[in-house]
Design a protein around this motif. Structure first.
Motif, short mmCIF file in Angstrom:
data_model
loop_
_atom_site.label_atom_id
_atom_site.label_comp_id
_atom_site.label_asym_id
_atom_site.label_seq_id
_atom_site.Cartn_x
_atom_site.Cartn_y
_atom_site.Cartn_z
N UNK A 45 0.81 -1.22 0.00
CA UNK A 45 0.00 0.00 0.00
C UNK A 45 0.85 1.27 0.00
N UNK A 46 1.90 1.27 0.79
CA UNK A 46 2.73 2.47 0.89
C UNK A 46 3.30 2.87 -0.47
N UNK A 47 3.79 1.88 -1.23
CA UNK A 47 4.38 2.19 -2.53
C UNK A 47 3.30 2.53 -3.56
N UNK A 48 2.19 1.84 -3.50
CA UNK A 48 1.14 2.05 -4.50
C UNK A 48 0.53 3.44 -4.36
N UNK A 49 0.20 3.83 -3.14
CA UNK A 49 -0.44 5.13 -2.90
C UNK A 49 0.59 6.26 -2.82
N UNK A 50 1.84 5.90 -2.49
CA UNK A 50 2.85 6.93 -2.29
C UNK A 50 2.73 7.57 -0.93
N UNK A 51 2.35 6.76 0.08
CA UNK A 51 2.21 7.29 1.44
C UNK A 51 3.56 7.72 1.99
N UNK A 52 3.60 8.83 2.68
CA UNK A 52 4.84 9.29 3.28
C UNK A 52 5.29 8.37 4.40
N UNK A 53 4.34 7.72 5.06
CA UNK A 53 4.62 6.81 6.16
C UNK A 53 3.40 5.89 6.28
N UNK A 54 3.51 4.83 7.08
CA UNK A 54 2.36 3.94 7.29
C UNK A 54 1.72 4.21 8.65
N UNK A 55 2.06 5.34 9.26
CA UNK A 55 1.39 5.82 10.47
C UNK A 55 0.15 6.58 10.01
#
Length: 503
Positions: free
Chosen positions: A438-448
């Protein structure tokens, strides 16, 4: 009739699912290999774990496990974990050809660790693989072990304070791993001759310079060396090495000059001096750790974000040099060993332990509340992405779940970070590690973060930037502005560490 038609369809669906997970698993194995090359060993372990969990294909599971064991053994000083992984491969996949290699590696690690299990593992190997590839080597080592009466005859020699930093003066920075054409400028000296410019080509697996072919070429200067392809000036000397696919370009420079070029490339030059001192020590510790575990490599660090950003003289600043000089030779150690000085742009409102994010316990990389980072840029953020965009990202990664219905947190760590998520779609569901999916797909800055679906859009409300493990750069700046000294800042982010001088 319906059942007859349904059976081929189900078989096809199962085959598609297997192929898709195979793609995702292979992608993570390859990505893990890249992360090792970049010195991101904890992230590499996470990628291999993701590859293992995503597939049911034994070959890929074993491949991921062997690579992970290699990282634990060579780069993370976790030989016991590596030993357990090799034993697991042997006992779980006894009929696979890789089982022989795994048993041999387990025996070798046990011997290296002075573990009493080594003779048992060697004997097991000789019993099962009488015509094995490593039989005679194992027999020789086992005979040698049998002559030892106690472990005390061969004690493990601990690293002494005097040995830390011994002979550590220069660091080898890879400016290019493979290049076919390189031009250097300055008052250059090559083979005791002076040149204003040096132009080299890769030809016939050699370095061509001045119509001659070389395996290695060293370029010195009494001032600086300008590397045209980097558009930067460098101290120290440049070493060119002919490799299989091109020329490896190294800047060999003393560690303090290297840190001069790193501090304000990784942090902001206008930051508080105590924050920059913290960065200098974290960066120096990181570089020294890499030099230790990569002593058999051709280089110690890359010059980019793969390791640490380094721009030579052009990356230096007055504030960065002052921070480096004020902390000259200082590194962080834990139990008399240099730490793996992980650092992140921001912890959000809470940092994570290495065990929570990467499933690797390093006591000094612990999780704790971080109100300092929370108040700074990147401390909190919001982002969103449409269902169709996430579906497209999943498909590109080989995760074929059809139309996406929901994304559900499965494992939430002590810091509040979602470490595993479940994707539910029209073709079924898949639970994966958040960091590698998910982090890579959405481009989340963090998983917090939290996850909320509204209509055809997923909303993410979170904080932090990076993995949230170790020193927080924005948090360090906040602490420095609040009056904390660099030693207090680093001890806040790294638990029970000791400041030690390399020289």
């Amino acid at each position: 009739m319906f059942k007859i038609l349904l059976l081929p369809f189900l078989i096809f669906e199962l085959l598609v699912a297997e192929v898709s997970t195979e793609v995702f698993s292979k992608w993570n194995i390859n990505y893990g290999d890249l992360l090792v090359d970049q010195g991101k060993y904890l992230e590499a372990v996470d990628a291999y774990d993701s590859a293992f969990e995503a597939t049911s294909i034994d070959t890929l599971k074993i491949e991921a496990m062997i690579r992970e064991a290699n990282v634990f053994s060579l780069y993370l000083d976790e030989k016991k974990i590596a030993l357990d992984i090799y034993k697991k491969i042997y006992y779980k996949f006894p009929k696979r050809k890789e089982a022989e290699f795994a048993l041999y590696q387990a025996g070798m690690l046990a011997k290296e660790m002075k573990d009493k299990e080594a003779p048992k593992l060697f004997e097991e190997y000789m019993k099962k693989y009488k015509n094995g590839k490593f039989y005679f080597q194992v027999k020789f080592l086992n005979d040698k072990l049998s002559k030892q009466t106690t472990q005390e005859e061969y004690p493990v020699k601990p690293t002494s304070e005097e040995e830390i930093g011994k002979n550590f003066v220069n660091i080898r920075v890879a400016l290019h791993k493979t290049i076919n054409d390189i031009t250097l400028s300055g008052n250059l000296i090559v083979n005791n001759k002076k040149f204003p410019k040096v132009h080299c080509l890769y030809k016939n697996n050699k370095i061509m310079f001045n119509n001659q072919l070389f395996d290695k070429l060293t370029i010195n200067s009494n001032e600086f060396i300008y590397v045209d392809s980097k558009k930067h000036k460098y101290r120290g000397y440049i070493e060119l090495m002919a490799k299989e696919n091109g020329i490896l370009v190294l800047n060999v420079v003393d560690i303090e000059s290297y840190i001069h070029g790193v501090v304000t490339s990784e942090s902001i030059s206008s930051w508080h001096p105590e924050a920059l001192k913290s960065q200098a020590i974290a960066s120096r510790t990181y570089a020294y750790y890499q030099a230790m575990v990569r002593k058999d490599w051709d280089y110690d660090v890359l010059d980019n974000t793969g390791d640490q950003v380094y721009k030579g003289l052009d990356g230096s600043s007055k504030s960065g040099v002052e921070a480096t000089n004020a902390t000259r030779g200082t590194i962080l150690t834990y139990q008399n060993k240099p730490i793996l000085a992980q650092y992140t742009a921001s912890s959000g409102w809470r940092s994570s332990s290495s065990e929570e994010i990467f499933n690797v316990e390093k006591p000094y990389l612990y999780g704790h509340q971080d109100t300092f980072s929370e108040k700074m840029p990147l401390g909190r953020w919001d982002t969103e992405m449409s269902i169709s965009e996430i579906e497209s990202g999943l498909n590109k990664k080989g995760i074929k779940i059809g139309k996406l219905f929901s994304i559900e947190p499965v494992v939430i760590g002590p810091s509040g970070r979602i470490t595993k998520v479940k994707f539910v779609g029209s073709n079924g569901e898949k639970t994966l590690k958040t960091y590698s999916s998910l982090r890579r797909i959405v481009g989340l800055s963090d998983i917090l973060t939290t996850i909320e679906k509204r209509g055809n859009v997923f909303f993410f409300k979170g904080g932090g930037f990076g993995h949230g493990v170790g020193y927080s750069q924005w948090g360090g700046q906040a602490m420095a502005k609040a009056g904390y000294k660099y030693n207090e800042i680093l001890k806040f982010y790294y638990k029970d560490v000791v400041f030690q001088q390399l020289f």
